[in-house]
Design a protein around this motif. Sequence first.
Motif, PDB file in Angstrom:
ATOM      1  N   SER A 139       0.853  -1.186   0.000  1.00  6.53           N
ATOM      2  CA  SER A 139       0.000   0.000   0.000  1.00  6.53           C
ATOM      3  C   SER A 139       0.891   1.238   0.000  1.00  6.53           C
ATOM      4  CB  SER A 139      -0.913   0.016   1.230  1.00  6.53           C
ATOM      5  OG  SER A 139      -0.144   0.088   2.421  1.00  6.53           O
ATOM      6  N   ASN A 141       2.629   4.632   1.049  1.00  9.98           N
ATOM      7  CA  ASN A 141       2.959   5.259   2.326  1.00  9.98           C
ATOM      8  C   ASN A 141       2.323   6.646   2.364  1.00  9.98           C
ATOM      9  OD1 ASN A 141       4.226   6.495   4.564  1.00  9.98           O
ATOM     10  ND2 ASN A 141       6.049   5.235   4.297  1.00  9.98           N
ATOM     11  N   PRO A 142       1.450   6.922   3.338  1.00 11.11           N
ATOM     12  CA  PRO A 142       0.797   8.226   3.377  1.00 11.11           C
ATOM     13  C   PRO A 142       1.751   9.388   3.593  1.00 11.11           C
ATOM     14  CG  PRO A 142       0.324   6.983   5.381  1.00 11.11           C
ATOM     15  CD  PRO A 142       1.001   6.048   4.438  1.00 11.11           C
ATOM     16  N   SER A 205       3.096   2.009  13.133  1.00  7.57           N
ATOM     17  CA  SER A 205       2.002   2.775  12.538  1.00  7.57           C
ATOM     18  C   SER A 205       1.640   2.252  11.150  1.00  7.57           C
ATOM     19  CB  SER A 205       2.371   4.256  12.445  1.00  7.57           C
ATOM     20  OG  SER A 205       3.477   4.452  11.578  1.00  7.57           O
ATOM     21  N   SER A 206       2.504   1.432  10.561  1.00  8.69           N
ATOM     22  CA  SER A 206       2.253   0.878   9.224  1.00  8.69           C
ATOM     23  C   SER A 206       1.757  -0.557   9.261  1.00  8.69           C
ATOM     24  CB  SER A 206       3.540   0.940   8.386  1.00  8.69           C
ATOM     25  OG  SER A 206       3.962   2.274   8.202  1.00  8.69           O
ATOM     26  N   TRP A 207       1.725  -1.173  10.436  1.00 12.23           N
ATOM     27  CA  TRP A 207       1.366  -2.590  10.508  1.00 12.23           C
ATOM     28  C   TRP A 207      -0.082  -2.856  10.103  1.00 12.23           C
ATOM     29  CZ3 TRP A 207       4.228  -3.643  15.787  1.00 12.23           C
ATOM     30  CH2 TRP A 207       5.608  -3.693  15.522  1.00 12.23           C
ATOM     31  N   ASP A 209      -1.842  -1.250   7.884  1.00  9.93           N
ATOM     32  CA  ASP A 209      -1.882  -1.212   6.421  1.00  9.93           C
ATOM     33  C   ASP A 209      -1.303  -2.490   5.824  1.00  9.93           C
ATOM     34  OD1 ASP A 209      -3.011   1.282   6.390  1.00  9.93           O
ATOM     35  OD2 ASP A 209      -1.127   2.353   6.069  1.00  9.93           O
ATOM     36  N   ALA A 210      -0.312  -3.062   6.501  1.00 10.54           N
ATOM     37  CA  ALA A 210       0.315  -4.291   6.011  1.00 10.54           C
ATOM     38  C   ALA A 210      -0.528  -5.523   6.318  1.00 10.54           C
ATOM     39  CB  ALA A 210       1.706  -4.445   6.613  1.00 10.54           C
TER      40      ALA A 210
END
Length: 256
Positions: A139, A141-142, A205-207, A209-210
Amino acid sequence: MARELIESLLEAAYGRKGITRRVNGLEMRVHPRVRDRFIVDYDAPVADCLRGVIRPGMTCLNVGANVGIFAIQMAAWCGPDGRVIAFEPNPDTAALLRRHIEMNNLGSRIRVVQAATAAESGMMDFYAAGTDGMSRLGSPNPLLAATTVVQVEVTTLDSYCERESIRPDVVLMDVEGYEVFALRGFRQTIASNPNMQLVVEFHPSSWADAGCTAGEMRELLESLGLIPVPLTGQADPIDDYGVVRLTRSLDPVTPS
Protein backbone atom coordinates in the motif's frame (compact mmCIF):
# COMPACT_ATOMS: atom_id res chain seq x y z
CA MET A 1 16.39 27.58 -10.80
CA ALA A 2 19.76 28.07 -9.06
CA ARG A 3 19.29 24.80 -7.20
CA GLU A 4 18.51 22.95 -10.41
CA LEU A 5 21.61 24.42 -12.06
CA ILE A 6 23.82 23.36 -9.15
CA GLU A 7 22.39 19.84 -9.23
CA SER A 8 22.95 19.57 -12.98
CA LEU A 9 26.56 20.73 -12.64
CA LEU A 10 27.24 18.30 -9.80
CA GLU A 11 25.72 15.41 -11.73
CA ALA A 12 27.81 16.27 -14.81
CA ALA A 13 31.00 16.45 -12.73
CA TYR A 14 30.45 13.61 -10.23
CA GLY A 15 27.66 11.43 -11.62
CA ARG A 16 30.07 8.69 -12.65
CA LYS A 17 32.73 8.68 -9.95
CA GLY A 18 30.65 10.03 -7.06
CA ILE A 19 31.15 12.73 -4.48
CA THR A 20 32.93 12.08 -1.18
CA ARG A 21 30.90 11.86 2.02
CA ARG A 22 31.86 10.72 5.54
CA VAL A 23 29.25 8.66 7.37
CA ASN A 24 29.82 7.43 10.95
CA GLY A 25 33.56 7.91 10.44
CA LEU A 26 33.70 6.02 7.13
CA GLU A 27 34.54 7.84 3.90
CA MET A 28 32.53 6.77 0.87
CA ARG A 29 31.66 7.97 -2.61
CA VAL A 30 28.01 8.60 -3.45
CA HIS A 31 25.94 9.91 -6.30
CA PRO A 32 25.50 13.69 -5.91
CA ARG A 33 21.73 13.38 -6.33
CA VAL A 34 21.41 11.64 -2.93
CA ARG A 35 24.40 13.14 -1.14
CA ASP A 36 22.18 14.79 1.51
CA ARG A 37 21.06 11.37 2.77
CA PHE A 38 24.62 10.40 3.67
CA ILE A 39 24.94 12.45 6.86
CA VAL A 40 27.85 12.43 9.30
CA ASP A 41 26.03 10.59 12.12
CA TYR A 42 23.48 8.56 10.18
CA ASP A 43 21.51 6.39 12.66
CA ALA A 44 24.54 6.49 14.95
CA PRO A 45 23.15 4.15 17.68
CA VAL A 46 22.35 1.54 15.03
CA ALA A 47 25.78 1.93 13.45
CA ASP A 48 27.43 1.56 16.86
CA CYS A 49 25.52 -1.67 17.51
CA LEU A 50 26.38 -3.17 14.13
CA ARG A 51 30.01 -2.10 14.29
CA GLY A 52 30.21 -3.79 17.69
CA VAL A 53 29.11 -7.20 16.39
CA ILE A 54 30.35 -7.38 12.80
CA ARG A 55 33.74 -9.06 12.48
CA PRO A 56 36.00 -9.64 9.45
CA GLY A 57 34.81 -12.56 7.36
CA MET A 58 31.18 -12.44 8.50
CA THR A 59 28.13 -12.81 6.26
CA CYS A 60 25.68 -9.93 6.66
CA LEU A 61 22.18 -9.37 5.30
CA ASN A 62 20.95 -5.83 4.67
CA VAL A 63 17.23 -6.32 4.09
CA GLY A 64 15.77 -3.14 2.65
CA ALA A 65 19.14 -1.70 1.67
CA ASN A 66 17.83 1.36 -0.18
CA VAL A 67 20.77 3.24 -1.76
CA GLY A 68 23.39 1.48 0.38
CA ILE A 69 24.13 3.73 3.34
CA PHE A 70 24.43 0.76 5.68
CA ALA A 71 25.46 -1.82 3.07
CA ILE A 72 28.66 0.13 2.41
CA GLN A 73 29.41 0.43 6.12
CA MET A 74 28.73 -3.26 6.74
CA ALA A 75 31.02 -4.18 3.86
CA ALA A 76 33.81 -2.12 5.42
CA TRP A 77 33.33 -3.73 8.83
CA CYS A 78 33.22 -7.34 7.56
CA GLY A 79 36.33 -6.76 5.43
CA PRO A 80 37.49 -8.29 2.16
CA ASP A 81 36.79 -11.83 3.38
CA GLY A 82 33.23 -11.00 4.42
CA ARG A 83 30.14 -10.35 2.34
CA VAL A 84 26.96 -8.31 2.43
CA ILE A 85 23.79 -9.44 0.69
CA ALA A 86 21.64 -6.37 0.05
CA PHE A 87 17.92 -6.89 -0.65
CA GLU A 88 16.28 -3.97 -2.47
CA PRO A 89 13.08 -4.42 -4.50
CA ASN A 90 12.67 -0.92 -5.94
CA PRO A 91 14.15 -1.03 -9.48
CA ASP A 92 15.34 2.61 -9.45
CA THR A 93 16.82 2.29 -5.99
CA ALA A 94 18.52 -1.03 -6.79
CA ALA A 95 20.14 0.61 -9.83
CA LEU A 96 21.51 3.43 -7.66
CA LEU A 97 22.64 0.92 -5.03
CA ARG A 98 24.63 -0.88 -7.71
CA ARG A 99 26.17 2.45 -8.76
CA HIS A 100 27.31 3.07 -5.21
CA ILE A 101 28.81 -0.39 -4.97
CA GLU A 102 30.75 0.29 -8.16
CA MET A 103 31.85 3.77 -7.02
CA ASN A 104 33.26 2.28 -3.80
CA ASN A 105 34.89 -0.76 -5.46
CA LEU A 106 32.81 -3.15 -3.34
CA GLY A 107 31.59 -5.49 -6.06
CA SER A 108 33.43 -8.41 -4.50
CA ARG A 109 31.81 -7.84 -1.09
CA ILE A 110 28.23 -6.70 -1.76
CA ARG A 111 25.67 -8.72 -3.73
CA VAL A 112 22.40 -7.02 -4.68
CA VAL A 113 19.23 -9.10 -4.63
CA GLN A 114 16.47 -7.15 -6.35
CA ALA A 115 13.61 -8.56 -4.32
CA ALA A 116 11.42 -7.78 -1.34
CA THR A 117 11.09 -10.15 1.61
CA ALA A 118 7.89 -11.51 3.14
CA ALA A 119 6.31 -14.71 4.51
CA GLU A 120 5.76 -16.18 1.04
CA SER A 121 7.55 -15.92 -2.29
CA GLY A 122 5.86 -14.54 -5.38
CA MET A 123 5.11 -11.14 -6.92
CA MET A 124 3.58 -8.10 -5.20
CA ASP A 125 2.76 -4.46 -5.83
CA PHE A 126 5.42 -2.06 -4.62
CA TYR A 127 4.56 1.62 -4.14
CA ALA A 128 7.64 3.61 -5.10
CA ALA A 129 8.45 7.30 -4.90
CA GLY A 130 11.69 7.47 -6.85
CA THR A 131 14.45 6.17 -4.60
CA ASP A 132 12.80 7.33 -1.37
CA GLY A 133 13.41 4.87 1.46
CA MET A 134 9.77 5.12 2.59
CA SER A 135 8.57 3.35 -0.55
CA ARG A 136 6.97 0.06 0.46
CA LEU A 137 5.08 -3.12 -0.38
CA GLY A 138 1.33 -3.54 -0.36
CA SER A 139 0.00 0.00 0.00
CA PRO A 140 1.21 3.56 -0.58
CA ASN A 141 2.96 5.26 2.33
CA PRO A 142 0.80 8.23 3.38
CA LEU A 143 3.96 10.16 4.20
CA LEU A 144 4.83 10.23 0.49
CA ALA A 145 3.14 12.78 -1.75
CA ALA A 146 2.85 10.46 -4.75
CA THR A 147 3.83 6.92 -5.64
CA THR A 148 4.10 4.70 -8.69
CA VAL A 149 3.05 1.05 -8.54
CA VAL A 150 5.54 -1.53 -9.81
CA GLN A 151 5.43 -5.32 -9.60
CA VAL A 152 8.41 -6.71 -7.70
CA GLU A 153 9.71 -10.15 -6.87
CA VAL A 154 9.20 -11.31 -3.28
CA THR A 155 11.21 -14.03 -1.56
CA THR A 156 11.37 -15.48 1.92
CA LEU A 157 14.71 -15.15 3.64
CA ASP A 158 14.51 -18.82 4.61
CA SER A 159 14.22 -19.96 0.99
CA TYR A 160 16.99 -17.61 -0.13
CA CYS A 161 19.40 -18.70 2.60
CA GLU A 162 18.67 -22.38 1.95
CA ARG A 163 19.03 -22.01 -1.82
CA GLU A 164 22.31 -20.09 -1.55
CA SER A 165 23.66 -22.14 1.40
CA ILE A 166 23.97 -18.98 3.51
CA ARG A 167 24.23 -18.87 7.29
CA PRO A 168 23.99 -15.16 8.20
CA ASP A 169 25.95 -13.75 11.11
CA VAL A 170 24.35 -10.29 11.25
CA VAL A 171 21.05 -9.04 9.81
CA LEU A 172 19.83 -5.46 9.47
CA MET A 173 16.19 -5.20 8.38
CA ASP A 174 14.18 -2.13 7.38
CA VAL A 175 11.11 -3.09 5.35
CA GLU A 176 8.72 -0.20 6.08
CA GLY A 177 5.97 -2.07 7.91
CA TYR A 178 6.45 -5.61 6.59
CA GLU A 179 8.61 -6.68 9.54
CA VAL A 180 6.16 -9.34 10.79
CA PHE A 181 5.97 -11.00 7.38
CA ALA A 182 9.69 -10.77 6.67
CA LEU A 183 10.45 -12.34 10.07
CA ARG A 184 7.85 -15.08 9.51
CA GLY A 185 9.66 -15.96 6.32
CA PHE A 186 12.92 -16.12 8.28
CA ARG A 187 11.78 -18.37 11.14
CA GLN A 188 13.75 -21.47 10.20
CA THR A 189 17.03 -19.60 9.79
CA ILE A 190 16.53 -17.71 13.06
CA ALA A 191 15.73 -20.92 14.94
CA SER A 192 18.73 -22.78 13.54
CA ASN A 193 21.23 -19.97 14.16
CA PRO A 194 21.08 -18.86 17.82
CA ASN A 195 24.19 -16.69 17.52
CA MET A 196 22.86 -14.59 14.65
CA GLN A 197 22.53 -10.90 15.49
CA LEU A 198 19.24 -9.28 14.39
CA VAL A 199 18.63 -5.53 14.19
CA VAL A 200 15.19 -4.47 12.90
CA GLU A 201 13.47 -1.14 12.34
CA PHE A 202 9.87 -1.38 13.59
CA HIS A 203 7.12 0.68 11.93
CA PRO A 204 4.06 -0.02 14.13
CA SER A 205 2.00 2.77 12.54
CA SER A 206 2.25 0.88 9.22
CA TRP A 207 1.37 -2.59 10.51
CA ALA A 208 -2.38 -2.17 10.08
CA ASP A 209 -1.88 -1.21 6.42
CA ALA A 210 0.31 -4.29 6.01
CA GLY A 211 -2.38 -6.50 7.54
CA CYS A 212 -0.89 -7.29 10.95
CA THR A 213 -0.95 -6.04 14.54
CA ALA A 214 1.38 -5.35 17.43
CA GLY A 215 -0.10 -8.42 19.11
CA GLU A 216 1.01 -10.58 16.19
CA MET A 217 4.51 -9.15 16.47
CA ARG A 218 4.61 -9.98 20.18
CA GLU A 219 3.39 -13.52 19.53
CA LEU A 220 5.94 -14.01 16.77
CA LEU A 221 8.85 -12.79 18.87
CA GLU A 222 7.74 -14.95 21.80
CA SER A 223 7.52 -18.02 19.55
CA LEU A 224 11.06 -17.33 18.33
CA GLY A 225 12.37 -16.68 21.83
CA LEU A 226 13.40 -13.14 20.91
CA ILE A 227 13.37 -10.06 23.14
CA PRO A 228 13.25 -6.59 21.50
CA VAL A 229 15.76 -4.17 22.99
CA PRO A 230 15.38 -0.50 21.92
CA LEU A 231 18.37 1.10 20.21
CA THR A 232 16.91 4.50 19.38
CA GLY A 233 15.36 5.70 22.63
CA GLN A 234 11.80 4.43 22.24
CA ALA A 235 9.86 3.83 25.49
CA ASP A 236 8.14 0.68 24.19
CA PRO A 237 10.17 -1.40 21.73
CA ILE A 238 7.06 -2.71 19.93
CA ASP A 239 4.43 0.01 20.18
CA ASP A 240 6.85 2.88 19.39
CA TYR A 241 8.61 3.48 16.10
CA GLY A 242 12.33 2.80 16.24
CA VAL A 243 15.15 0.32 15.78
CA VAL A 244 15.47 -2.71 18.05
CA ARG A 245 18.01 -5.43 18.60
CA LEU A 246 16.29 -8.81 18.80
CA THR A 247 18.14 -10.88 21.35
CA ARG A 248 17.62 -14.14 23.22
CA SER A 249 18.67 -12.54 26.50
CA LEU A 250 19.07 -9.10 28.03
CA ASP A 251 22.82 -9.59 28.37
CA PRO A 252 25.09 -7.17 26.50
CA VAL A 253 25.41 -8.07 22.84
CA THR A 254 28.36 -10.29 21.99
CA PRO A 255 29.62 -11.30 18.54
CA SER A 256 29.08 -14.85 17.32
